[in-house]
Design a protein around this motif. Structure first.
Motif, PDB file in Angstrom:
ATOM      1  N   ALA A   1      21.336   8.900  30.209  1.00 29.72           N
ATOM      2  CA  ALA A   1      20.585   9.735  31.164  1.00 29.72           C
ATOM      3  C   ALA A   1      21.144  11.148  31.238  1.00 29.72           C
ATOM      4  CB  ALA A   1      20.579   9.080  32.539  1.00 29.72           C
TER       5      ALA A   1
ATOM      6  N   ILE B   1      26.682  14.432  35.218  1.00 27.37           N
ATOM      7  CA  ILE B   1      26.538  15.488  36.235  1.00 27.37           C
ATOM      8  C   ILE B   1      27.739  15.477  37.179  1.00 27.37           C
ATOM      9  CG2 ILE B   1      25.067  16.332  38.119  1.00 27.37           C
ATOM     10  CD1 ILE B   1      22.702  14.867  36.620  1.00 27.37           C
TER      11      ILE B   1
ATOM     12  N   LEU C   1      17.562  11.365  28.389  1.00 26.86           N
ATOM     13  CA  LEU C   1      17.307  12.598  29.143  1.00 26.86           C
ATOM     14  C   LEU C   1      18.444  13.586  28.929  1.00 26.86           C
ATOM     15  CD1 LEU C   1      16.152  10.974  32.508  1.00 26.86           C
ATOM     16  CD2 LEU C   1      14.729  11.798  30.617  1.00 26.86           C
TER      17      LEU C   1
ATOM     18  N   PRO D   1      15.561  17.610  31.442  1.00 26.83           N
ATOM     19  CA  PRO D   1      15.364  17.991  32.850  1.00 26.83           C
ATOM     20  C   PRO D   1      16.426  18.938  33.409  1.00 26.83           C
ATOM     21  CG  PRO D   1      16.402  15.843  32.743  1.00 26.83           C
ATOM     22  CD  PRO D   1      16.236  16.314  31.318  1.00 26.83           C
TER      23      PRO D   1
ATOM     24  N   PRO E   1      19.278  23.144  28.620  1.00 28.72           N
ATOM     25  CA  PRO E   1      19.962  22.253  27.666  1.00 28.72           C
ATOM     26  C   PRO E   1      21.214  22.926  27.098  1.00 28.72           C
ATOM     27  CG  PRO E   1      17.600  22.257  27.262  1.00 28.72           C
ATOM     28  CD  PRO E   1      17.864  23.346  28.272  1.00 28.72           C
TER      29      PRO E   1
END
Ligand code: CAA
Length: 259
Positions: free
Chosen positions: A64, A68, A108, A132, A140
């Motif tokens: 994913a 983060i 993702l 995203p 990206p």
């Protein structure tokens, strides 16, 4: 080899690498990168290994994205001074043997970018692709803006990067991002049998085919055609060229030497 965030196992001539942080949807942190670099280096160095498959553990995700939680408190200077994400390009550039991404769910951000580093993508019908990063205030960073645009063209790449939406496997296949879609429960069989088919080919020819297709993204048509002819001509000096052509004429299976 024992790893914390991935597994790597050999199955005949195929190396199967599995991203293994299912609770974090296989998010890609620095440990994952370090371990993937080691696994790919081992694959590349092992003369018995001729193709690799990378997939994600768990039902939901290939990966994913970049982690983060690892990035949330980093400052711009940290990213710059570490040249954050550069290790992914180095890993890809050093891998001359073919490898396939078997995308089993979310791919993702960095997950889509890792899949696009592969030589091709086989997707489960459950796969979802997207870039995203814009929703996080960034863009990206592992090649998405470049590889996605080359794979699907400007309009769809802009759509995905600017809206941050996901596309399903069918849309990804129509757009040219994905080579094959299969029912979810057949994904690994399909990916492993594709990898076994590649692994059964003469290995130098496999490496040259990979190099030539990749070169199409870097060169003019004239340079690419010359490069192709030269590598074709070089391959004709291999024992495997003699063996492959003789085996065809003699109507028998080839016995590759790998030289
Ligand atoms: N980084 C870190 N952790 C992540 C993650 C990520 N990219 N994606 C998911 N996770 C974690 C979640 O935090 C959650 O952990 P906790 O249970 O500890 O809270 C766990 O994985 C499960 O995730 P969700 O509860 O969110 O699962 P969901 O099914 O509700 O949603 C999802 C799934 C839509 C994929 C959602 O998790 C999501 O949007 N993830 C982030 C996708 C993203 O933005 N990716 C880009 C990252 S930036 C990047 O990749 C930069 C680059 O170019 C390299």
């Amino acid at each position: 080899m024992a790893f914390e965030t991935i597994t790597s196992e050999t199955k005949g001539a195929v190396t199967l690498i599995t991203l293994n942080r299912p609770d974090a949807l296989n998010a890609l942190n620095t440990t994952v990168l370090n371990e993937l670099q080691q696994a790919f280096a081992a694959f590349e160095a092992d003369d018995s290994q001729h193709c690799a498959v990378v997939t994600g553990s768990g039902e939901k995700a290939f990966a994913a994205g970049a982690d983060i939680k690892e990035m949330v408190d980093k400052q711009a200077a940290d990213f710059f001074l570490e040249d954050f994400f550069s290790g992914w390009n180095e890993m890809t550039a050093k891998t001359r043997k073919p490898w396939i991404a078997a995308v089993n769910g979310f791919a993702l951000g960095g997950g889509c970018e890792l899949a696009m580093m592969a030589d091709f993508i086989i997707a489960s019908e459950n796969a979802k692709f997207g870039q995203p990063e814009i929703k996080l205030g960034v863009a990206p960073g592992m090649g998405g803006s470049q590889r996605l645009t080359r794979a699907v063209g400007k309009s769809k790449a802009m759509d995905l990067c600017l809206t941050g939406r996901m596309m399903d496997a069918a849309e990804a296949e129509r757009a040219g991002l994905v080579a094959r879609i299969v029912p979810h429960d057949q994904l690994m069989d399909e990916a492993m049998s594709a990898a076994e088919a590649i692994a059964s080919m003469p290995p130098m020819a496999a490496m040259v085919n990979k190099e030539l297709v990749d070169a199409a993204f870097e060169t003019t048509l004239a340079q690419g055609l010359t490069h192709e002819r030269r590598l074709f001509q070089i391959l004709t000096a291999t024992q495997d060229k003699s063996e492959g052509m003789s085996a065809f004429v003699e109507k028998r299976a080839a016995n590759w030497k790998g030289r």
